[in-house]
Design a protein around this motif. Structure first.
Motif, PDB file in Angstrom:
ATOM      1  N   ALA A   1      32.626  14.610  72.677  1.00 50.59           N
ATOM      2  CA  ALA A   1      32.937  13.445  71.850  1.00 50.59           C
ATOM      3  C   ALA A   1      34.395  13.432  71.418  1.00 50.59           C
ATOM      4  CB  ALA A   1      32.022  13.441  70.629  1.00 50.59           C
ATOM      5  N   ALA A   2      34.894  14.607  71.054  1.00 50.10           N
ATOM      6  CA  ALA A   2      36.271  14.663  70.568  1.00 50.10           C
ATOM      7  C   ALA A   2      37.257  14.262  71.667  1.00 50.10           C
ATOM      8  CB  ALA A   2      36.587  16.065  70.078  1.00 50.10           C
ATOM      9  N   GLN A   3      36.945  14.699  72.886  1.00 50.42           N
ATOM     10  CA  GLN A   3      37.829  14.355  74.000  1.00 50.42           C
ATOM     11  C   GLN A   3      37.830  12.851  74.224  1.00 50.42           C
ATOM     12  OE1 GLN A   3      39.888  16.351  75.515  1.00 50.42           O
ATOM     13  NE2 GLN A   3      40.601  14.561  76.638  1.00 50.42           N
ATOM     14  N   LEU A   4      36.649  12.235  74.096  1.00 50.60           N
ATOM     15  CA  LEU A   4      36.548  10.783  74.276  1.00 50.60           C
ATOM     16  C   LEU A   4      37.430  10.066  73.261  1.00 50.60           C
ATOM     17  CD1 LEU A   4      32.757  10.118  74.829  1.00 50.60           C
ATOM     18  CD2 LEU A   4      34.560  10.224  76.524  1.00 50.60           C
ATOM     19  N   VAL A   5      37.349  10.517  72.030  1.00 48.30           N
ATOM     20  CA  VAL A   5      38.132   9.874  70.979  1.00 48.30           C
ATOM     21  C   VAL A   5      39.621  10.002  71.286  1.00 48.30           C
ATOM     22  CG1 VAL A   5      38.765   9.999  68.551  1.00 48.30           C
ATOM     23  CG2 VAL A   5      36.392  10.158  69.206  1.00 48.30           C
ATOM     24  N   CYS A   6      40.016  11.192  71.712  1.00 48.52           N
ATOM     25  CA  CYS A   6      41.433  11.420  72.014  1.00 48.52           C
ATOM     26  C   CYS A   6      41.901  10.485  73.123  1.00 48.52           C
ATOM     27  CB  CYS A   6      41.661  12.865  72.442  1.00 48.52           C
ATOM     28  SG  CYS A   6      41.580  14.003  71.087  1.00 48.52           S
ATOM     29  N   SER A   7      41.103  10.385  74.184  1.00 53.37           N
ATOM     30  CA  SER A   7      41.596   9.565  75.288  1.00 53.37           C
ATOM     31  C   SER A   7      41.546   8.082  74.935  1.00 53.37           C
ATOM     32  CB  SER A   7      40.837   9.867  76.579  1.00 53.37           C
ATOM     33  OG  SER A   7      39.472   9.905  76.335  1.00 53.37           O
ATOM     34  N   ALA A   8      40.551   7.674  74.139  1.00 45.16           N
ATOM     35  CA  ALA A   8      40.499   6.266  73.735  1.00 45.16           C
ATOM     36  C   ALA A   8      41.701   5.920  72.865  1.00 45.16           C
ATOM     37  CB  ALA A   8      39.209   5.978  72.979  1.00 45.16           C
ATOM     38  N   ALA A   9      42.020   6.798  71.932  1.00 44.79           N
ATOM     39  CA  ALA A   9      43.162   6.533  71.059  1.00 44.79           C
ATOM     40  C   ALA A   9      44.451   6.575  71.863  1.00 44.79           C
ATOM     41  CB  ALA A   9      43.214   7.552  69.930  1.00 44.79           C
ATOM     42  N   GLY A  10      44.495   7.496  72.821  1.00 43.00           N
ATOM     43  CA  GLY A  10      45.706   7.627  73.633  1.00 43.00           C
ATOM     44  C   GLY A  10      45.960   6.412  74.504  1.00 43.00           C
TER      45      GLY A  10
ATOM     46  N   LEU B   1      26.560  19.252  74.576  1.00 40.45           N
ATOM     47  CA  LEU B   1      27.146  17.966  74.181  1.00 40.45           C
ATOM     48  C   LEU B   1      28.637  18.085  73.911  1.00 40.45           C
ATOM     49  CD1 LEU B   1      24.408  16.854  71.669  1.00 40.45           C
ATOM     50  CD2 LEU B   1      24.683  16.087  74.000  1.00 40.45           C
ATOM     51  N   PHE B   2      29.139  19.299  73.871  1.00 36.18           N
ATOM     52  CA  PHE B   2      30.535  19.472  73.477  1.00 36.18           C
ATOM     53  C   PHE B   2      31.373  20.122  74.567  1.00 36.18           C
ATOM     54  CE2 PHE B   2      28.056  19.165  69.658  1.00 36.18           C
ATOM     55  CZ  PHE B   2      28.758  18.212  68.970  1.00 36.18           C
ATOM     56  N   GLU B   3      31.063  19.756  75.787  1.00 34.73           N
ATOM     57  CA  GLU B   3      31.884  20.280  76.880  1.00 34.73           C
ATOM     58  C   GLU B   3      33.308  19.767  76.711  1.00 34.73           C
ATOM     59  OE1 GLU B   3      30.106  19.390  80.649  1.00 34.73           O
ATOM     60  OE2 GLU B   3      28.202  20.196  79.905  1.00 34.73           O
ATOM     61  N   GLN B   4      34.215  20.608  77.116  1.00 35.62           N
ATOM     62  CA  GLN B   4      35.624  20.318  76.852  1.00 35.62           C
ATOM     63  C   GLN B   4      36.080  18.979  77.430  1.00 35.62           C
ATOM     64  OE1 GLN B   4      37.867  21.896  74.821  1.00 35.62           O
ATOM     65  NE2 GLN B   4      35.889  22.713  74.219  1.00 35.62           N
ATOM     66  N   THR B   5      35.642  18.677  78.636  1.00 34.35           N
ATOM     67  CA  THR B   5      36.192  17.492  79.285  1.00 34.35           C
ATOM     68  C   THR B   5      35.458  16.222  78.916  1.00 34.35           C
ATOM     69  OG1 THR B   5      34.824  18.061  81.149  1.00 34.35           O
ATOM     70  CG2 THR B   5      37.138  18.699  81.270  1.00 34.35           C
ATOM     71  N   MET B   6      34.205  16.347  78.474  1.00 29.87           N
ATOM     72  CA  MET B   6      33.420  15.133  78.231  1.00 29.87           C
ATOM     73  C   MET B   6      32.902  15.048  76.805  1.00 29.87           C
ATOM     74  SD  MET B   6      31.342  14.225  81.634  1.00 29.87           S
ATOM     75  CE  MET B   6      30.325  15.653  81.759  1.00 29.87           C
TER      76      MET B   6
ATOM     77  N   ALA C   1      40.958  19.509  65.125  1.00 25.08           N
ATOM     78  CA  ALA C   1      41.708  20.459  65.939  1.00 25.08           C
ATOM     79  C   ALA C   1      42.522  19.754  67.010  1.00 25.08           C
ATOM     80  CB  ALA C   1      40.742  21.450  66.577  1.00 25.08           C
ATOM     81  N   ARG C   2      42.050  18.594  67.453  1.00 24.02           N
ATOM     82  CA  ARG C   2      42.718  17.926  68.562  1.00 24.02           C
ATOM     83  C   ARG C   2      43.663  16.808  68.138  1.00 24.02           C
ATOM     84  NH1 ARG C   2      39.769  17.718  73.628  1.00 24.02           N
ATOM     85  NH2 ARG C   2      38.397  19.499  73.759  1.00 24.02           N
ATOM     86  N   ALA C   3      43.409  16.246  66.987  1.00 22.49           N
ATOM     87  CA  ALA C   3      44.193  15.066  66.595  1.00 22.49           C
ATOM     88  C   ALA C   3      45.656  15.443  66.432  1.00 22.49           C
ATOM     89  CB  ALA C   3      43.660  14.513  65.290  1.00 22.49           C
ATOM     90  N   PRO C   4      46.524  14.537  66.830  1.00 25.58           N
ATOM     91  CA  PRO C   4      47.949  14.818  66.660  1.00 25.58           C
ATOM     92  C   PRO C   4      48.290  14.959  65.181  1.00 25.58           C
ATOM     93  CG  PRO C   4      47.579  12.629  67.563  1.00 25.58           C
ATOM     94  CD  PRO C   4      46.260  13.260  67.467  1.00 25.58           C
ATOM     95  N   SER C   5      49.140  15.905  64.879  1.00 26.18           N
ATOM     96  CA  SER C   5      49.387  16.204  63.465  1.00 26.18           C
ATOM     97  C   SER C   5      50.181  15.096  62.787  1.00 26.18           C
ATOM     98  CB  SER C   5      50.124  17.523  63.345  1.00 26.18           C
ATOM     99  OG  SER C   5      51.338  17.421  64.050  1.00 26.18           O
ATOM    100  N   SER C   6      50.765  14.198  63.592  1.00 31.69           N
ATOM    101  CA  SER C   6      51.546  13.129  62.973  1.00 31.69           C
ATOM    102  C   SER C   6      50.660  12.043  62.380  1.00 31.69           C
ATOM    103  CB  SER C   6      52.492  12.530  64.006  1.00 31.69           C
ATOM    104  OG  SER C   6      51.842  12.390  65.237  1.00 31.69           O
ATOM    105  N   HIS C   7      49.351  12.084  62.687  1.00 34.12           N
ATOM    106  CA  HIS C   7      48.444  11.073  62.143  1.00 34.12           C
ATOM    107  C   HIS C   7      47.536  11.695  61.092  1.00 34.12           C
ATOM    108  CE1 HIS C   7      49.733   8.532  65.297  1.00 34.12           C
ATOM    109  NE2 HIS C   7      49.211   9.262  66.234  1.00 34.12           N
TER     110      HIS C   7
END
Lengths: 464, 428
Positions: free
Chosen positions: B324-333, B317-322, B369-375
Motif C-alpha cells: 500500500a505504501a508503495q502505491l501511495v508513493c507512486s500515485a503522489a509521484g 499485503l506489504f510486499e515491497q513493490t506492491m 518511512a517512505r514519504a519525502p521529508s519535505s512534506h
C-alpha cells in the motif's frame, strides 16, 4: 407520663372518651391550652421573626414546601399555542438547472414557494469566448491548432480552471501531451489578447487599476523553472537528503573551528607584532651602538622579511582576514620598564626592578633563564648594564611567551594527527618538515615559519 | 434546510438512493443516512427453478427473484445471504463484477431488481440514483449503466461519481490521496478539489481475496482442515489441538463446485477477520511470538491458538513493490509537484481490507518511512472499521444530500435530449 403526652400533643388512647361534649368543645379546649402557653413577643424582636417561632396554633413552620392547592391544575403542558405546522413532500425546480427537472423534497406546507435556496451557490468562472474569425485574426499560433485551443477552453470551463485536473483529462488521443505550464500559458495568452481586442473584461484575468486595464501575465518560463526545482527537491532520495544534512552539520563544525583558529591567530599576531616592535627597537639601538649584532635581531629581521612576504601572498589570495590582524596595535611588548619618575635622588637599581604587572611565574622563569645564562640576577647597576639587562629580560619574557605558544600549537598538531589517523585507519599523516618544529630547532627557526603553522590555509588543509 | 434567520445550513434530501457496487458486496441505501440499508454479497446464485429441495420451503419466498415463470428449465436467481447460503443442487455462484466494474449486466439487473423490490421496497421511478464507480471504469460500462437506469428503471435522475472522490468526501476532504484497500485490489487515487486524477491512479491486485487465498495456503500447510460449515450436523467438544469429532449432514447431491468454493471463501474471510492481524513493524518472529495468541475454533470443532502465524499471514499485503505504501508513493509521484504537499497531507485509508486489525497503523508507519521529508505527512483513517468499509457509500450519501449538489444530477429529461453521450461531460 400524661404530662409528656400532653406536651407532645398526643391523645391518650385509653382515657379519651368520645363524648358529645368532647367533640363539641375539643377545639376550644385545645385553643385554650395553646393560648395559655403562648409567649409574649419580647421587646425588640421583629414581628416576622417572632411569627416564625410562635404562631397561633404553635405549629412549626413546615420543613418542606407544601402544595398550594392550585398546583395540579397548572401542570398541564403548555407547548405553544400554535398548531403544528405540516411538512409536505413537494416538488421543486432548481433555477441552477437548465432543464427544469422536477425533484421532490420535504418542505413546510406554509412556506411560500420561493426560489430554490441552494441555487445561489451556483457560481461559474467566466471563460473568454471567441468566434472563428476572431481566432483567425488574433489567436493563431504555430504550436496550437484551433481544435486543440477549443478543447482547452472547453476543459477550462468544465473544470473551473483547475489546471492540474485539466491536464489530467487532456485528450491525449487527439492532441499531443502538454504540460500544465503549456496549458496555462496558452490560456492566459488568449485571455490577454482577447481582453485587449474586446471590450468586455474577463473578471478573473483582468483587474482595473486606476481605470487602466491590467492583464494577468503568466510567466511560463519562470513557472517551468520553479516546477523543475520543486520536482528535484521532492525527488531527492533518502540518501541524498541524509548526505545533505551531514554536509550541513560538517560545514557548521568547520566554521566553528575556523573561528577558533582565527581567534588563536589573532592572539599570536599580537605576540609577533610585539616581537617586531622589540626587535625594531633593538635594531635601532644596534645601529646606534655601531653594529652590535645580536643573534636575536638577526632572526627577528629575517622573520620580518618573511612575514612581509607572507602578507603579500595572503593579500593576493584574499583567503583569510589577515589585514585586520596586521593593524592590531600592540600596547605592550615584553616588559616595559617604567621611566624614572619623581624628583629627587634615587637609586639606579630601582630601574632594574620588574614592574608590578609581571606575574610571579614569569618572574621566576626569567630568573631561571638568567641563571642558565650565567648572568647575575642582580648585576651591578651601571648605566649600560641597567639598560641591557632590562632589554634582555624583556626579550626573555617575549621568548617565553612564544615558546609557550609554540608548544601549545605543537600539541594541537599532534592531536590533529592522531585524530586523522583514527579517522583514516592505516594512513599516516606526514607533517611537512617546514611546520614540524622540534624543540631543538625552535630557537633557530625564523618566527614567520612558526606562525605559518596556524597562518596559511595550505598547511591547514593537511591537518583537517 | 434553512434556518429561521435566513441562514442556509444542512442539506436537502430528495429521496435519492446511493448504490456502491463492489467486488465483495453491493451497498445500497438512502442518501443522508449514515449506514447503507443493505450490504449484499456481490454474487448471485443461479440455479434451476424446477428442483426445489425441502429446506427451501421454510424460507419465505419473497427473497427470490424469478427470471421467468416456474416452468420448464427456467433459471432462478438467488440473491443475498439468506438465499445463497442454502445448499441447493445445481446452483452456480456467479459474480457480475470484473476488474472493479460491472461486467455481467443481466446479473446486475437482477441485483438491482432485488434492491428496489426487497431492500428499498419502493418504485425506482421515485428515486434519483447515485452510483459509485471505480476510477478506471470504461466509457461503455458507464453509459450502459446510465442507459439501464433511465430506460429500464425510469429513474428521475442519475449520477456517477468515482468512489475515491466519495471516500475523500466521507473523510471531510476534497483534496486527498485515497488509499482504497478492497477485496479484489488495492488502489491509490489522488483526488484534487473533488476530481480524481485518473492518470495518476495506481492499483495492485493485493486485496482481501489475496489474503483469504493466503489463509487457505497457510491452513493447508498447517494441516488444518477447513470443513464447510453447512456440512456439519453436530460436533463434540474436544481439547485443544485434538482430532475433531463431528458428524456430517446429509447434503443434497449435485452441489456445484463454484458454490462450495464460495462458501469456503467466506469461511476463510471469516478466519482472517477473527485471527489475522497486521504487526506494526515488518514481521519478526521474536516480536510476534511475544504477543498473546488468538484462539480459533474451526467449523469441525478443531481449535487451537494462533500465535505468530496470524502476523505472518498478513505480511503478503506489504510486499515491497506492491504494498500500500508503495502505491501511495507512486500515485503522489505521478501528480503535479504543486499538488503533492496537499496530497501527502491528506492520505485517506478506506476499503474493506482496512478493517483488518492493525492495517491502518502499519500503513501509516510505512508511509512515514517512505514519504519525502519535505512534506508533512498525515494519514487519516476513519476510527470505526464500518466507516472505513462503507467510506465510498457514505461519501455518496453525503454528496447526494447536499443542496447545491441537486443541480448536478442528469435528469431523465436531459437524458432524453442528450442521450448517454453527455455522461462524460456531466460526471467527470
Amino acid at each position: 407520663m400524661a404530662d409528656i403526652l400532653d406536651i407532645l400533643d398526643i391523645e391518650q388512647p385509653g382515657t379519651a372518651e368520645i363524648t358529645r361534649d368532647s367533640i363539641l368543645h375539643g377545639d376550644k379546649m385545645k385553643k385554650k391550652y395553646v393560648t395559655a402557653k403562648a409567649a409574649r413577643r419580647p421587646e425588640g424582636m421583629h414581628r416576622e421573626v417572632f411569627a416564625l417561632l410562635y404562631n397561633d396554633n404553635k405549629d412549626l413552620p413546615p420543613l418542606l414546601p407544601t402544595d398550594t392547592g392550585k398546583a395540579y391544575k397548572q401542570t398541564k403542558a403548555k407547548l405553544g399555542m400554535r398548531k403544528v405546522r405540516k411538512w409536505v413532500w413537494a416538488p421543486f425546480t432548481n433555477p441552477a438547472r437548465k432543464d427544469n427537472a422536477v425533484f421532490y423534497h420535504w418542505k413546510r406546507k406554509t412556506d411560500e414557494s420561493k426560489e430554490y435556496p441552494f441555487a445561489q451557490f451556483n457560481k461559474q468562472v467566466s471563460i473568454p469566448s471567441y468566434s472563428e474569425s476572431e481566432y483567425n485574426q488574433y489567436l493563431k499560433s504555430e504550436d496550437w491548432s484551433q481544435a486543440e485551443t477549443d478543447h482547452l477552453m472547453d476543459l477550462c470551463q468544465r473544470f473551473d480552471l483547475r489546471f492540474i485536473v485539466i491536464h489530467d483529462r487532456w485528450d491525449r488521443a487527439a492532441f499531443r501531451d502538454r504540460s500544465v505550464e503549456d496549458l496555462k500559458e496558452r490560456y492566459y495568452n488568449i485571455c490577454g489578447i482577447l481582453s485587449k481586442v474586446k471590450t468586455n473584461p474577463w473578471s478573473n484575468t483582468v483587474t482595473m487599476v486606476n481605470g487602466e486595464k491590467r492583464v494577468y501575465h503568466y510567466d511560463a518560463e519562470h513557472e517551468r523553472k520553479r516546477k523543475e526545482q520543486l520536482r528535484r527537491l521532492f525527488d531527492r532520495t533518502k540518501e541524498q537528503i541524509e548526505e545533505e544534512q551531514t554536509l550541513l552539520a560538517e560545514l557548521k563544525k568547520i566554521e566553528a573551528r575556523k573561528r577558533e583558529r582565527e581567534r588563536k591567530t589573532q592572539d599570536l599576531q599580537k605576540l609577533i607584532s610585539r616581537a617586531d616592535g622589540n626587535s625594531a627597537a633593538a635594531n635601532q639601538t644596534a645601529i646606534a651602538n655601531d653594529g652590535m649584532n645580536t643573534p636575536s635581531t638577526v632572526s627577528s629581521s629575517i622573520a620580518r622579511r618573511h612575514d612581509r612576504k607572507l602578507h603579500k601572498k595572503k593579500l593576493a589570495s584574499q583567503q583569510r582576514p589577515m589585514r585586520a590582524i596586521e593593524t592590531v596595535t600592540v600596547e605592550w611588548s615584553g616588559i616595559k620598564f617604567p621611566e624614572a619618575r619623581g624628583t629627587g635622588v634615587w637609586l639606579r637599581s630601582q630601574r632594574m626592578k620588574l614592574p608590578p604587572g609581571v606575574g610571579q611565574r614569569k618572574t621566576k622563569a626569567i630568573e631561571q633563564e638568567l641563571r642558565l645564562m650565567n648572568i647575575d640576577v642582580a648585576p651591578t647597576p651601571t648605566e649600560s648594564i641597567c639598560k641591557h639587562f632590562n632589554e634582555l629580560r624583556s626579550d626573555l619574557a617575549l621568548a617565553l611567551d612564544l615558546k609557550n605558544a609554540l608548544t601549545s600549537y605543537e600539541f594541537e598538531l599532534q592531536a590533529l594527527r592522531h585524530q586523522y589517523e583514527a579517522l583514516n585507519p592505516g594512513k599516516t599523516l606526514t607533517i611537512p618538515p617546514s611546520i614540524c618544529n622540534t624543540s631543538a630547532e625552535a630557537d633557530t627557526k625564523p618566527l614567520g615559519e612558526i606562525i605559518d603553522v596556524v597562518g596559511s590555509p595550505g598547511s591547514h588543509n593537511n591537518t583537517i | 434546510m434553512s434556518g429561521p434567520n435566513g441562514m442556509l445550513y444542512g442539506g436537502d434530501e430528495i429521496g435519492a438512493l446511493v448504490f456502491d457496487p463492489g467486488h465483495h458486496s453491493l451497498r445500497v441505501g438512502y442518501a443522508q443516512e449514515d449506514t447503507p440499508k443493505a450490504d449484499i454479497p456481490a454474487v448471485i446464485g443461479v440455479g434451476p427453478a424446477t428442483h426445489i429441495p425441502d429446506a427451501e420451503e421454510k424460507v419465505p419466498d419473497g427473497n427470490i427473484t424469478q427470471s421467468a415463470a416456474k416452468t420448464g428449465n427456467e433459471l432462478r436467481h438467488y440473491i443475498d445471504v439468506t438465499e445463497i447460503h442454502v445448499p441447493r443442487p445445481g446452483m452456480e455462484i456467479q459474480t457480475y463484477m470484473k476488474d472493479g466494474q460491472v461486467d455481467n449486466w443481466d446479473l446486475f439487473e437482477k441485483m438491482l431488481d432485488y434492491c428496489y423490490s426487497k431492500v428499498i421496497r419502493s418504485p425506482s421511478e421515485h428515486h434519483p440514483a447515485l452510483f459509485t464507480e471505480a476510477v478506471w471504469t470504461t466509457r461503455p460500462a458507464r453509459e450502459k449503466l446510465a442507459e439501464l437506469l433511465f430506460e429500464k428503471y425510469q429513474a428521475p435522475a442519475f449520477f456517477l461519481v468515482k468512489n475515491a472522490v466519495l471516500a475523500a468526501f466521507a473523510n471531510g476532504k476534497s483534496t486527498a490521496l485515497v488509499l482504497d484497500a478492497g477485496a479484489s485490489q488495492t488502489s491509490a487515487v489522488p483526488v484534487i478539489d473533488g476530481y480524481a486524477i485518473v492518470s495518476a491512479a495506481v492499483r495492485s491486485p493485493l486485496g482481501g481475496d489475496h489474503l483469504a487465498a493466503q489463509a487457505k495456503i497457510m491452513l493447508n500447510n498447517m494441516h488444518i482442515q477447513m470443513l464447510p460449515i453447512y456440512s456439519i450436523q453436530s460436533k463434540e467438544v474436544i481439547r485443544e489441538r485434538e482430532r475433531a469429532k463431528y458428524t456430517l449432514k446429509n447434503l443434497p447431491a449435485g452441489l456445484t463446485q463454484s458454490w462450495q468454493q464460495y462458501m469456503l471463501k467466506r469461511q476463510y474471510e471469516d478466519f482472517c477477520h477473527c485471527v489475522a492481524q497486521v504487526s506494526e513493524n515488518p514481521y519478526e518472529e521474536r516480536v510476534a511470538a511475544a504477543v498473546p495468541g488468538v484462539h480459533h475454533e474451526f467449523p469441525g470443532g478443531y481449535h487451537q491458538d494462533f500465535g505468530p502465524e496470524r502476523f505472518k499471514l498478513t505480511e503478503c499485503l506489504f510486499e515491497q513493490t506492491m504494498g500500500a505504501a508503495q502505491l501511495v508513493c507512486s500515485a503522489a509521484g505521478a501528480c503535479d509537484a504543486d499538488a503533492r504537499p496537499a496530497l501527502w497531507g491528506g492520505v485517506v485509508a478506506c476499503g474493506g481490507l482496512s478493517a483488518l486489525a492493525g492495517w491502518p497503523d502499519r500503513v501509516a508507519r510505512e508511509l512515514a518511512a517512505r514519504a519525502p521529508s519535505s512534506h508533512r505527512l498525515k494519514t487519516h483513517a476513519a476510527p470505526s472499521p464500518q466507516e472505513r468499509r462503507f467510506a465510498a457509500w457514505l461519501g455518496g450519501s453525503i454528496l447526494a444530500s447536499i443542496g447545491s449538489f441537486q443541480q448536478m444530477w442528469i435528469s431523465s429529461q436531459e437524458y432524453d435530449e442528450g442521450g448517454k453521450g453527455q455522461l462524460e461531460r456531466k460526471c467527470p
